[in-house]
Scaffold this active site. Sequence first.
Site, short mmCIF file in Angstrom:
data_model
loop_
_atom_site.label_atom_id
_atom_site.label_comp_id
_atom_site.label_asym_id
_atom_site.label_seq_id
_atom_site.Cartn_x
_atom_site.Cartn_y
_atom_site.Cartn_z
N SER A 124 1.08 -9.75 -0.85
CA SER A 124 0.75 -8.32 -0.78
C SER A 124 1.11 -7.66 0.55
O SER A 124 1.29 -6.45 0.60
CB SER A 124 -0.74 -8.15 -1.07
OG SER A 124 -1.50 -9.09 -0.33
N LYS A 156 0.81 -1.22 0.00
CA LYS A 156 0.00 0.00 0.00
C LYS A 156 0.85 1.28 0.00
O LYS A 156 0.39 2.33 -0.43
CB LYS A 156 -0.95 0.02 1.20
CG LYS A 156 -2.09 -0.99 1.13
CD LYS A 156 -3.20 -0.52 0.22
CE LYS A 156 -4.54 -1.19 0.41
NZ LYS A 156 -4.59 -2.63 0.64
C1 PLP Z 1 -5.25 -3.68 0.28
C2 PLP Z 1 -4.73 -5.05 0.27
C3 PLP Z 1 -5.08 -5.98 -0.74
C4 PLP Z 1 -6.08 -5.66 -1.84
O1 PLP Z 1 -5.68 -4.59 -2.64
P1 PLP Z 1 -6.77 -3.83 -3.55
O2 PLP Z 1 -6.00 -2.76 -4.22
O3 PLP Z 1 -7.82 -3.29 -2.62
O4 PLP Z 1 -7.33 -4.83 -4.47
C5 PLP Z 1 -4.48 -7.22 -0.72
N1 PLP Z 1 -3.61 -7.58 0.25
C6 PLP Z 1 -3.26 -6.73 1.25
C7 PLP Z 1 -2.28 -7.18 2.25
C8 PLP Z 1 -3.79 -5.43 1.28
O5 PLP Z 1 -3.44 -4.60 2.26
#
Ligand code: PLP
Length: 316
Positions: free
Chosen positions: A301, A51
Amino acid sequence: MIHVEDVREARRRIADVVRVTPLLTSEQLSSRCGNEIYLKAEHLQKTGSFKIRGATNKVKQAVQEGATHVTAASSGNHGQAVAYIAQRLGISATIVVPEDAATCKTDAIRAYGGEIVPCGFTSAERLPRAKEIAAQRNGVYIPPYDDPFVMAGQGTIGLEILEQIADADAVIVPIGGGGLISGILTAIKETNPQVKVIGVEPALANDTWLSRERKEIVSIPATKTIADGLRTSQPGSLTFPVLMKYLDDLVLVSEEEIRHAFRFVLERMKQMIEPSSATTVAAAMFGKLPFSGKKVVTVISGGNADIGTITDILEQ
Ligand SMILES: *Cc1c(COP(=O)(O)O)cnc(C)c1O
């Protein structure tokens, strides 16, 4: 719609803040999956998730246009990322969180210098509050996904992957509101369209899956999936068209499959990832990918799971 040039520009803009995260491998995982698996390690990113990429791109843009304050409506990874980059750029940040937000999350935001404003229990209450505070304080509201600068920032992961593994066959990406996958799709499909991009959602939070089936944005009721970063009720109005244009496939994983993948990555690879990220590994481990023997990058992510969640998963 954003284009790969926007992603390249984002990459230049965020380069002094964001880490180029490694690709991790495990022979055990690859043989389990029947594909050669590479984990794009955004759990090792600044603030513990990707993010920070989109937040940095958007907040820097806002500062350039004269903003001296930013706001966000998220107790999770987006809130932390906005607080961190604001402090680093020397401006103030207000993060609007639910009244029942976990203290470990609000503590993390405060540690990055963010001011916490508790407000209601739903995002419908928090969003207008965050926008209102921005308007009062010469500020800009920073959306979590449905914004061209945020999407372009997240897409820098796609450019890194193409450089780190030139002959990748497929990239697997988790979907919440779709900012991450729409950025990655733009970067990859406008550079090397041969590379397949496959999205993953928890079966319990299948709003994008349903929307894609019906070819229009569909909203689902609040859900309790353990993948808390993927609990959004519908895809974004800017992210969804990108997905409809470029996405190759979208697969669903069960809660049990997510837990299993989480445990595997923790025990065998010694990596602390969060359940939202375990969805991509789960898709590879449980036969959801329509091929084998390929080079596959699963996007990890983030890694911000609280200890309570981890013990729950390990005990089940
Ligand atoms: C925000 C987030 C997502 C999803 O991302 P989007 O842009 O909302 O699709 C996936 N994994 C983690 C760890 C996140 O913080």
